[in-house]
Design an enzyme around this catalytic site. Structure first.
Site, mmCIF file in Angstrom:
data_model
loop_
_atom_site.group_PDB
_atom_site.id
_atom_site.type_symbol
_atom_site.label_atom_id
_atom_site.label_comp_id
_atom_site.label_asym_id
_atom_site.label_seq_id
_atom_site.Cartn_x
_atom_site.Cartn_y
_atom_site.Cartn_z
ATOM 1 N N THR A 37 30.064 131.392 53.376
ATOM 2 C CA THR A 37 29.697 131.758 52.012
ATOM 3 C C THR A 37 28.294 132.339 52.015
ATOM 4 O OG1 THR A 37 30.967 129.883 51.245
ATOM 5 C CG2 THR A 37 29.487 130.900 49.677
ATOM 6 N N LEU A 38 28.131 133.527 51.508
ATOM 7 C CA LEU A 38 26.819 134.137 51.439
ATOM 8 C C LEU A 38 26.274 134.129 50.024
ATOM 9 C CD1 LEU A 38 27.327 137.166 53.803
ATOM 10 C CD2 LEU A 38 25.993 135.127 54.247
#
Lengths: 291, 223
Positions: A69-70
């Site tokens: 997840t960025l």
């Protein structure tokens, strides 16, 4: 003459495919999370649709880095919760924003967990749904012992803390701020967990903007053994301030009440607002040129 | 292919100050109870002090999630030790364990600034002070955390610590009585609270001596 501004979304190249996907599909289709914003790349792996454990090691495999997840995509804003005489009151609006677009307007961001707790979440909605799946399994296994014991809010809060912390350790956080409240055997409990595992319990908690706008009100006006009406009034006061000042807030909220008897969640309703304040009409009268 | 940058940090500083002072037959470990993030206060009532063994008490400031994980790891290791040796860990033993545990994560550290206080095998007060990756030293007194820079010079002045260069090594344990040491700690925190925004709300003091463990609290400024 209507002027349609282009909605600013977190990831412009996704506008064509993902905007048409309902939330549930986006949750299953993790391919979207693996999508790099810059170029199409051939290394997007088709994720197994079944509920299998993520086998790829996120830290050593370079191609797996795109599966962490960025940034969040569909987000919920603040959750506010207080202890009151009979248990816990929690409030959250029903908006799911996609960047600056208000994409979903009926998102239930509070859910009951087992017999004794309620979980409210802000941040990425799909990660919240993932957490609900983890909790489903936890409660299921607890029930399967069939020993008359059931997980209380303290235990669920601890589980969530470990869950968030472990994901943070793998550099793949669940992008949520959680509020966990409950009553068991007369003991009221209200705790919070952030996406990096910071956790605490208190008489009143809030996430996101709620920390800045609602907590000060609660610090001033919360007291021990509030009645149900007083508690709801206090929460509504906080939610109203958030509605005025948080741009991602929507005027459609639910209030969850959790007591020894169980959880009830209200039907969605709107707060009465008043925009005729002199300060709103002419906000810069005291300081020309400011905003 | 440009390498992606993470736009979140796995660390946060939740603030707070911890102090420990060793005496001839007691040890005083103190911390404030404020937990903050950025410019917000999360809660005014969070304890940074953890009793690891009968005679070892650890106080840590820094990133709260890491501090909690560290406390749990040490508690679990102590339980194993008790099963295997049928006795409590001594404070010097716990000091070494804490150092090793911190160094174990040398390349993704626990963001925890620790101070370990307790009674050594002879019943004398001992204080060990740590950095985030495990380097440690036994001292007569120490302070860590956001208010440490304000408190340490004051303690140096008040406790007249002997130079560590002297030979033979002079004992750094203070000749102050227990009540005097507690009073000194309260003064330290009252002063640190004035100037450090991350310190305040309430002071928790744990006193370890031959009679066991007891706690005292004092209100601090809440602004």
């Amino acid at each position: 003459m209507l002027n349609f501004a282009t909605p600013v979304s977190p990831c412009p190249s996704l506008l064509d495919s993902s905007l048409l996907f309902p939330v549930s599909l986006r949750v299953i289709d993790r391919k979207i999370k693996a999508h790099l914003p810059t170029k199409a790349h051939s290394q997007v792996s088709i994720m197994n649709m079944s509920e299998s454990v993520q086998v790829t090691n996120n830290l050593t495999n370079p191609e797996a880095s795109s599966q962490r997840t960025l940034y969040p995509y569909v987000t919920g804003t603040s959750v506010v919760a207080i202890k009151y005489k009979d248990g816990i009151l929690m409030a959250a609006d029903m908006g799911g924003s996609y960047g600056s677009t208000l994409r979903y307007k009926s998102v239930e961001r509070m859910k009951s967990v087992g017999k004794h707790s309620v979980l409210g979440a802000s941040g990425e909605i799909s990660d919240f749904q993932e957490i609900l799946r983890y909790l489903d399994e936890l409660i299921l296994h607890d029930n399967m012992w069939d020993d008359g014991n059931s997980l209380g809010p303290k235990e669920v809060h601890n589980y969530l803390t470990r869950l968030m912390y472990n994901r943070r350790n793998k550099f793949n956080p669940l992008w949520n701020s959680l509020v966990l409240g409950g009553v068991k055997n007369g003991q009221k409990y209200l705790g919070s967990v952030s996406m990096i595992g910071v956790h605490f319990e208190d008489n009143h908690v809030a996430t996101g903007f709620g920390n800045h706008l609602a907590r000060p009100i609660l610090r001033d006006e919360w007291k021990e053994d509030l009645s149900f009406e007083e508690g709801v009034k206090l929460l509504e006061k906080c939610m109203r301030v958030l509605l005025y000042r948080d741009r991602s807030a929507v005027n459609k909220l639910q209030i969850a009440k959790l007591t020894e008897e169980g959880m009830t969640i209200s039907q969605p309703y709107s707060l009465k607002t008043f925009w005729g304040y002199g300060a709103f009409q002419n906000p810069t009268v005291g300081a020309e040129g400011s905003w | 292919m440009v390498k992606e940058q993470a736009n979140w940090s796995p660390y946060d500083n939740n603030g707070g100050t911890v102090v420990a002072i060793a005496g001839a037959d007691y040890c005083v470990i103190a911390s404030d109870t404020r937990m903050s993030t950025g410019y917000s206060i999360l809660t005014r009532d969070y304890s940074k002090i953890c009793k690891l063994a009968d005679k070892s008490v650890m106080a840590s400031s820094g990133f709260q999630a890491d501090v909690r994980a560290l406390q749990k790891v040490l508690a679990a290791r102590h339980l194993t030790y008790q099963h295997q040796h049928n006795k409590q860990m001594s404070c010097p033993a716990m000091a070494q364990l804490l150092s090793n545990t911190l160094y174990y994560k040398r390349f993704f550290p626990y963001y925890a600034f620790n101070v370990l206080g307790g009674l050594d095998n002879e019943g004398k007060g001992c204080v060990y002070t740590y950095d985030a990756v495990g380097s440690y030293e036994r001292v007569g007194y120490s302070s860590q955390g956001s208010g440490a820079t304000l408190i340490t010079p004051f303690l140096d002045n008040q406790l007249k610590s002997p130079s560590p260069l002297l030979l033979p090594a002079k004992d750094a344990v203070t000749p102050l009585s227990e009540t005097e040491a507690i009073d000194l700690v309260k003064t330290c925190f009252a002063s640190a609270t004035e100037r450090d925004i991350y310190t305040g709300d309430r002071l928790e003091v744990v006193i370890l001596n031959a009679n066991g463990l007891r706690r005292e609290y004092m209100e601090l400024r809440k602004d």
